[in-house]
Design an enzyme around this catalytic site. Structure first.
Site, mmCIF file in Angstrom:
data_model
loop_
_atom_site.group_PDB
_atom_site.id
_atom_site.type_symbol
_atom_site.label_atom_id
_atom_site.label_comp_id
_atom_site.label_asym_id
_atom_site.label_seq_id
_atom_site.Cartn_x
_atom_site.Cartn_y
_atom_site.Cartn_z
ATOM 1 N N ALA A 111 69.330 67.801 51.261
ATOM 2 C CA ALA A 111 70.156 66.772 51.903
ATOM 3 C C ALA A 111 71.014 65.923 50.977
ATOM 4 O O ALA A 111 72.018 65.363 51.409
ATOM 5 C CB ALA A 111 69.270 65.852 52.737
ATOM 6 N N GLY A 114 73.754 63.132 50.925
ATOM 7 C CA GLY A 114 73.620 62.575 52.262
ATOM 8 C C GLY A 114 74.812 62.721 53.178
ATOM 9 O O GLY A 114 74.801 62.201 54.295
ATOM 10 N N GLY A 115 75.842 63.440 52.755
ATOM 11 C CA GLY A 115 77.033 63.586 53.586
ATOM 12 C C GLY A 115 76.745 64.195 54.938
ATOM 13 O O GLY A 115 77.310 63.776 55.960
ATOM 14 N N LYS A 116 75.874 65.183 54.968
ATOM 15 C CA LYS A 116 75.547 65.843 56.231
ATOM 16 C C LYS A 116 74.397 65.136 56.937
ATOM 17 O O LYS A 116 74.392 65.005 58.158
ATOM 18 C CB LYS A 116 75.235 67.314 55.964
ATOM 19 C CG LYS A 116 76.453 68.042 55.380
ATOM 20 C CD LYS A 116 76.129 69.434 54.884
ATOM 21 C CE LYS A 116 77.383 70.113 54.317
ATOM 22 N NZ LYS A 116 77.890 69.453 53.090
ATOM 23 N N ARG A 139 68.366 62.479 42.932
ATOM 24 C CA ARG A 139 69.300 62.708 44.047
ATOM 25 C C ARG A 139 68.720 62.199 45.369
ATOM 26 O O ARG A 139 69.451 61.735 46.241
ATOM 27 C CB ARG A 139 69.653 64.187 44.143
ATOM 28 C CG ARG A 139 70.615 64.649 43.046
ATOM 29 C CD ARG A 139 70.765 66.176 43.016
ATOM 30 N NE ARG A 139 71.210 66.716 44.288
ATOM 31 C CZ ARG A 139 72.460 66.753 44.718
ATOM 32 N NH1 ARG A 139 73.427 66.238 43.952
ATOM 33 N NH2 ARG A 139 72.778 67.283 45.877
ATOM 34 N N CYS A 232 79.089 76.130 49.740
ATOM 35 C CA CYS A 232 80.478 75.850 49.358
ATOM 36 C C CYS A 232 80.905 76.879 48.315
ATOM 37 O O CYS A 232 81.461 76.540 47.276
ATOM 38 C CB CYS A 232 80.635 74.419 48.843
ATOM 39 S SG CYS A 232 79.595 73.995 47.432
#
Length: 514
Positions: A111, A114-116, A139, A232
């Site tokens: 995670a 935390g963007g998602k 992180r 990505c």
């Protein structure tokens, strides 16, 4: 243009064929900047009306916007109020596709930062559970901060390996997102350092790890649940081949169609085998009959989505949406019975197993220390000024620290975690001091005393920098005690009022530094 590794370029030429030149030309174009609105706090319509940025809708993400670099949204008070998250436009896609609803039990397995997870949590609207995990302790701390800034009250933030989580949560989660660690090929335009760090062996090393992660994720997915896998990178070894591996090894998993948008590219079945590069070198006319049969086997991989920078205004991404089939032989009435068994399940160990973990886990991670009656009375005295809906049975005080825990995680399982639910604050002798995270989870109208400043008021920046501010000109500043400090009606943190002066209680680690 970033200097791209030669082996990477050769690989992309084989993957893209006639599209290769257009792909290469896209690296001459500037990167796009994006932000995603926190719809748990503000509607997109109100956001557009409120902010001074140059916004343009991201058409495939309903709460996503392009902005111009000179807007500098990370320096605006609304950023500190958690009204939006800065995120590359393509990276918004995975969380937007996973159909999370209030009440779901959701896991973001990889995670950080935390963007998602923040988008998944926002869509829960405080109902259900968001489990957000990262294997890196540093992180995971950044992940926790972003979840708290977004005001998400029902998060369980863990720092564990997927295997440990899978042992504790078999077939538990309704929705799982795996944004897997990858070789980062899709980010080369945005991050030239990633291109410099790449080598041809990295996709294969990542793929080995990704297969382990997605297998563990499938074990934690409830029957009927959905799993979104994303990377990505462009590498088939980390994309189609990982999904093919899962489908080959997990008979109960199936691919689902992803809603299409102009510019989305389909997954490529012909790269699902390890020898796809050799096949590409041979040319389509020389493909063997065996290769043709393998391609037919993986036809469903076309349901995956690839995002290429020459087809869409964003960086490279890959997505696959999967579902765990429901058992057809449920003993208690088919689909409804299976769903009921999943709903009734709680996250806890049997007594023997729980005792085993308590022996092995450091004291700070073991269960809850019983709160004294006096501590609970002090907490509840403060909560009399709070109208946020709360179930009193979910309040916990451990060593003076007060929490509002999700009902799904009231039992401790010996996992390493940073936060279980909403941290409310600290009970100190005869008083309660509310936390920064509590302020962010509240609405202005949910606390009895609030100081509301306009974003153009210079006192907002002073407050965010940790300074004491004078507020005796405000009608609501005639009392004393704890105040919920807001900007345009959206909470920023706490202050303590006395004689028209607001003593700053904004979290020192979150202060504005420029």
């Amino acid at each position: 243009m970033a200097k791209l590794p030669q082996e990477f370029l050769e690989k992309m030429k084989k993957l893209l064929g006639k599209q290769y030149e257009a792909f290469l030309a896209s690296y001459e174009q500037p990167r796009q900047f994006g932000l995603r609105v926190n719809t748990a706090q503000i509607s997109t319509e109100e956001f557009e009306r409120l902010v001074p940025f140059h916004l343009k809708k991201i058409p495939w993400v309903e709460n996503g916007y392009f902005y111009e670099e000179q807007d500098a949204p990370a320096r605006h008070p609304f950023y500190y109020a958690g009204l939006y998250y800065l995120q590359e436009p393509s990276a918004m896609t995975p969380a937007s596709i996973l159909p999370v609803r209030p009440g779901d039990r959701v896991l973001d397995l990889c995670a950080a930062p935390g963007g998602k997870a923040t988008e998944l949590g926002a869509r829960l609207r405080g109902e259900g559970l968001l489990a957000a995990n990262d294997i890196s302790a540093s992180r995971a701390k950044a992940l926790l901060k972003n979840i708290e800034v977004f005001g998400i009250p029902n998060a369980f933030v863990t720092n564990e390996v997927p295997a440990k989580l899978a042992e504790q949560f078999p077939e538990f989660f309704d929705k799982i997102l795996v944004d897997a660690p990858c070789s980062g090929e899709g980010m080369f335009r945005k991050d030239p350092a990633a291109a410099r760090a790449w080598d041809a062996r990295k996709p294969f090393a990542c793929a080995k790890q990704q297969k382990e992660i997605i297998t563990r994720a499938a074990q934690m997915l409830a029957p009927g649940g959905q799993l979104l896998y994303s990377t990505c990178t462009f590498s088939p070894e980390e994309n189609e081949q990982v999904i093919a591996y899962l489908l080959d090894t997990q008979d109960d998993m199936e691919l689902l169609e992803i809603p299409q948008y102009e510019g989305f590219s389909s997954g490529i079945p012909t790269v699902a085998e390890e020898d796809w590069m050799e096949a590409a070198r041979a040319g389509k006319g020389e493909r063997s009959a065996a290769s043709g049969k393998r391609d037919e086997k993986y036809t469903d991989l076309r349901k995956c989505v690839r995002i290429f920078p020459h087809k869409m205004p964003g960086e490279g991404h890959f997505l696959a949406l999967l579902r765990k089939k429901k058992p057809t032989d449920a003993l208690d009435g088919g689909q409804d019975g299976a769903a009921k068994r999943i709903e009734d399940r709680t996250i806890c160990l049997n007594s023997e197993r729980r005792a085993e973990y308590r022996k092995s886990v450091p004291g700070g991670l073991q269960g809850k220390a019983a709160a004294s009656k006096a501590e609970m009375e002090i907490l509840q005295e403060f909560l009399r000024d709070v109208s946020m809906p709360m179930d009193i049975s979910r309040l916990e005080i451990r060593k003076g620290q007060a929490y509002y825990v999700p009902k799904e995680t009231k039992e401790n399982r010996g996992l390493v975690f940073l936060r279980n639910g909403l941290y409310l604050g600290e009970v100190k002798k005869d008083r309660f001091e509310p936390s920064q995270s509590f302020a962010m989870a509240l609405k202005k109208e949910e606390y009895a005393a609030a100081i509301d400043l306009s974003c153009g008021d210079e006192r907002v920046v002073k407050y965010l920098k940790g300074e004491t501010i004078e507020v005796d000109d405000l009608a609501e500043a005639k009392g004393k005690g704890w105040q919920l400090v807001c900007v345009n009606g959206y909470p920023l943190g706490w202050g303590k009022l006395a004689n028209g002066t607001l003593k700053n209680k904004y979290h020192p680690g979150w202060r504005m530094k420029y």
